[in-house]
Design a protein around this motif. Sequence first.
Motif, PDB file in Angstrom:
ATOM      1  N   MET A 211       8.583   9.243   0.713  1.00 48.49           N
ATOM      2  CA  MET A 211       8.009   8.023   1.118  1.00 48.49           C
ATOM      3  C   MET A 211       9.028   6.955   0.464  1.00 48.49           C
ATOM      4  O   MET A 211       9.342   6.073   1.364  1.00 48.49           O
ATOM      5  N   LEU A 212       9.778   7.186  -0.690  1.00 47.55           N
ATOM      6  CA  LEU A 212      10.601   6.421  -0.914  1.00 47.55           C
ATOM      7  C   LEU A 212      12.025   6.219  -0.201  1.00 47.55           C
ATOM      8  O   LEU A 212      12.986   5.371   0.050  1.00 47.55           O
ATOM      9  N   ARG A 213      12.355   7.498   0.442  1.00 38.73           N
ATOM     10  CA  ARG A 213      13.431   7.405   1.346  1.00 38.73           C
ATOM     11  C   ARG A 213      13.255   6.824   2.583  1.00 38.73           C
ATOM     12  O   ARG A 213      13.989   6.446   3.307  1.00 38.73           O
ATOM     13  N   SER A 214      11.969   6.577   3.010  1.00 38.77           N
ATOM     14  CA  SER A 214      11.728   6.160   4.380  1.00 38.77           C
ATOM     15  C   SER A 214      11.172   4.758   4.261  1.00 38.77           C
ATOM     16  O   SER A 214      11.292   4.008   5.182  1.00 38.77           O
ATOM     17  N   GLU A 215      10.800   4.156   3.180  1.00 37.13           N
ATOM     18  CA  GLU A 215      10.072   2.851   2.839  1.00 37.13           C
ATOM     19  C   GLU A 215      11.352   1.866   2.243  1.00 37.13           C
ATOM     20  O   GLU A 215      12.101   2.387   1.396  1.00 37.13           O
ATOM     21  N   ASP A 216      10.950   0.595   2.329  1.00 42.10           N
ATOM     22  CA  ASP A 216      11.757  -0.450   1.785  1.00 42.10           C
ATOM     23  C   ASP A 216      11.254  -0.717   0.530  1.00 42.10           C
ATOM     24  O   ASP A 216      10.282  -1.341   0.143  1.00 42.10           O
ATOM     25  N   SER A 217      12.014  -0.231  -0.601  1.00 42.22           N
ATOM     26  CA  SER A 217      11.412  -0.447  -2.043  1.00 42.22           C
ATOM     27  C   SER A 217      11.275  -1.988  -2.320  1.00 42.22           C
ATOM     28  O   SER A 217      10.414  -2.411  -3.135  1.00 42.22           O
ATOM     29  N   GLU A 218      12.087  -2.620  -1.681  1.00 42.41           N
ATOM     30  CA  GLU A 218      11.788  -4.143  -1.995  1.00 42.41           C
ATOM     31  C   GLU A 218      10.446  -4.811  -1.659  1.00 42.41           C
ATOM     32  O   GLU A 218      10.019  -5.705  -2.405  1.00 42.41           O
TER      33      GLU A 218
ATOM     34  N   PRO B 267       9.302  -5.619  -5.612  1.00 40.74           N
ATOM     35  CA  PRO B 267      10.461  -6.387  -5.551  1.00 40.74           C
ATOM     36  C   PRO B 267      11.114  -6.439  -6.874  1.00 40.74           C
ATOM     37  O   PRO B 267      10.711  -6.356  -7.941  1.00 40.74           O
ATOM     38  N   GLY B 268      12.670  -6.069  -6.903  1.00 44.43           N
ATOM     39  CA  GLY B 268      13.365  -6.347  -7.893  1.00 44.43           C
ATOM     40  C   GLY B 268      13.706  -5.220  -8.839  1.00 44.43           C
ATOM     41  O   GLY B 268      14.478  -4.976  -9.858  1.00 44.43           O
ATOM     42  N   ILE B 269      13.178  -3.833  -8.504  1.00 46.28           N
ATOM     43  CA  ILE B 269      13.483  -2.558  -9.177  1.00 46.28           C
ATOM     44  C   ILE B 269      14.234  -1.581  -8.086  1.00 46.28           C
ATOM     45  O   ILE B 269      13.614  -1.721  -7.049  1.00 46.28           O
ATOM     46  N   SER B 270      14.802  -0.709  -8.540  1.00 44.99           N
ATOM     47  CA  SER B 270      15.589   0.042  -7.638  1.00 44.99           C
ATOM     48  C   SER B 270      14.564   1.396  -7.183  1.00 44.99           C
ATOM     49  O   SER B 270      13.719   1.485  -7.840  1.00 44.99           O
ATOM     50  N   ARG B 271      15.085   2.123  -6.324  1.00 49.21           N
ATOM     51  CA  ARG B 271      14.163   3.360  -5.789  1.00 49.21           C
ATOM     52  C   ARG B 271      14.099   4.388  -7.029  1.00 49.21           C
ATOM     53  O   ARG B 271      13.020   4.680  -7.259  1.00 49.21           O
ATOM     54  N   ALA B 272      15.186   4.667  -7.958  1.00 49.14           N
ATOM     55  CA  ALA B 272      14.840   5.409  -8.819  1.00 49.14           C
ATOM     56  C   ALA B 272      14.011   4.913  -9.982  1.00 49.14           C
ATOM     57  O   ALA B 272      13.216   5.815 -10.310  1.00 49.14           O
ATOM     58  N   GLN B 273      14.120   3.683 -10.176  1.00 49.01           N
ATOM     59  CA  GLN B 273      12.963   3.143 -11.175  1.00 49.01           C
ATOM     60  C   GLN B 273      11.649   3.191 -10.625  1.00 49.01           C
ATOM     61  O   GLN B 273      10.623   3.471 -11.248  1.00 49.01           O
ATOM     62  N   LEU B 274      11.501   3.082  -9.253  1.00 45.45           N
ATOM     63  CA  LEU B 274      10.225   3.031  -8.499  1.00 45.45           C
ATOM     64  C   LEU B 274       9.721   4.600  -8.622  1.00 45.45           C
ATOM     65  O   LEU B 274       8.403   4.723  -8.860  1.00 45.45           O
ATOM     66  N   LEU B 275      10.573   5.310  -8.562  1.00 47.78           N
ATOM     67  CA  LEU B 275      10.128   6.828  -8.437  1.00 47.78           C
ATOM     68  C   LEU B 275       9.746   7.326  -9.996  1.00 47.78           C
ATOM     69  O   LEU B 275       8.371   7.789 -10.016  1.00 47.78           O
ATOM     70  N   ASN B 276      10.302   6.808 -10.775  1.00 45.02           N
ATOM     71  CA  ASN B 276       9.736   6.937 -12.304  1.00 45.02           C
ATOM     72  C   ASN B 276       8.583   6.321 -12.601  1.00 45.02           C
ATOM     73  O   ASN B 276       7.786   6.856 -13.325  1.00 45.02           O
ATOM     74  N   LEU B 277       8.452   5.142 -12.004  1.00 46.88           N
ATOM     75  CA  LEU B 277       7.090   4.534 -12.262  1.00 46.88           C
ATOM     76  C   LEU B 277       6.018   5.080 -11.832  1.00 46.88           C
ATOM     77  O   LEU B 277       4.851   5.383 -12.395  1.00 46.88           O
ATOM     78  N   PHE B 278       6.198   5.566 -10.481  1.00 48.52           N
ATOM     79  CA  PHE B 278       4.979   6.211  -9.725  1.00 48.52           C
ATOM     80  C   PHE B 278       4.662   7.735 -10.464  1.00 48.52           C
ATOM     81  O   PHE B 278       3.517   8.179 -10.511  1.00 48.52           O
ATOM     82  N   ARG B 279       5.841   8.414 -10.988  1.00 52.21           N
ATOM     83  CA  ARG B 279       5.523   9.490 -11.632  1.00 52.21           C
ATOM     84  C   ARG B 279       4.834   9.195 -13.018  1.00 52.21           C
ATOM     85  O   ARG B 279       4.296  10.216 -13.526  1.00 52.21           O
TER      86      ARG B 279
END
Length: 104
Positions: A62-69, A73-85
């Motif tokens: 999902m994160l490779r395909s979608e715009d994380s912003e 907004p304001g956090i990186s893909r890596a941060q977003l992956l950690n948040l979802f986990r």
Amino acid sequence: MQHKIWVKRHIVGFFQENRKSLEIRLGGGFFRSIKVGDSFLINGRIVKRIVAIRNYENLELMLRSEDSEKIYPGISRAQLLNLFREIYSHDQVRRGGVLVFQLS
């Protein structure tokens, strides 16, 4: 059809400012019944129409395909992956997949 959803208070502003247009949910139960053309009533205050729904096998795809912003907004893909986990277990994701609701 209108569906009520709740997000953390600080996320509501992103919707109001039209900075957040993708809502991520696990693909089980109630969320599987939602269709394009339906709408979300967010925290009882904001209505957003669902213009597309995409299903992914896991968070990484999902994160490779979608715009994380447009997700948070304001956090990186890596941060977003950690948040979802922190929110969703591997088993929860494996059972239902990940749904992306594109809103307008």
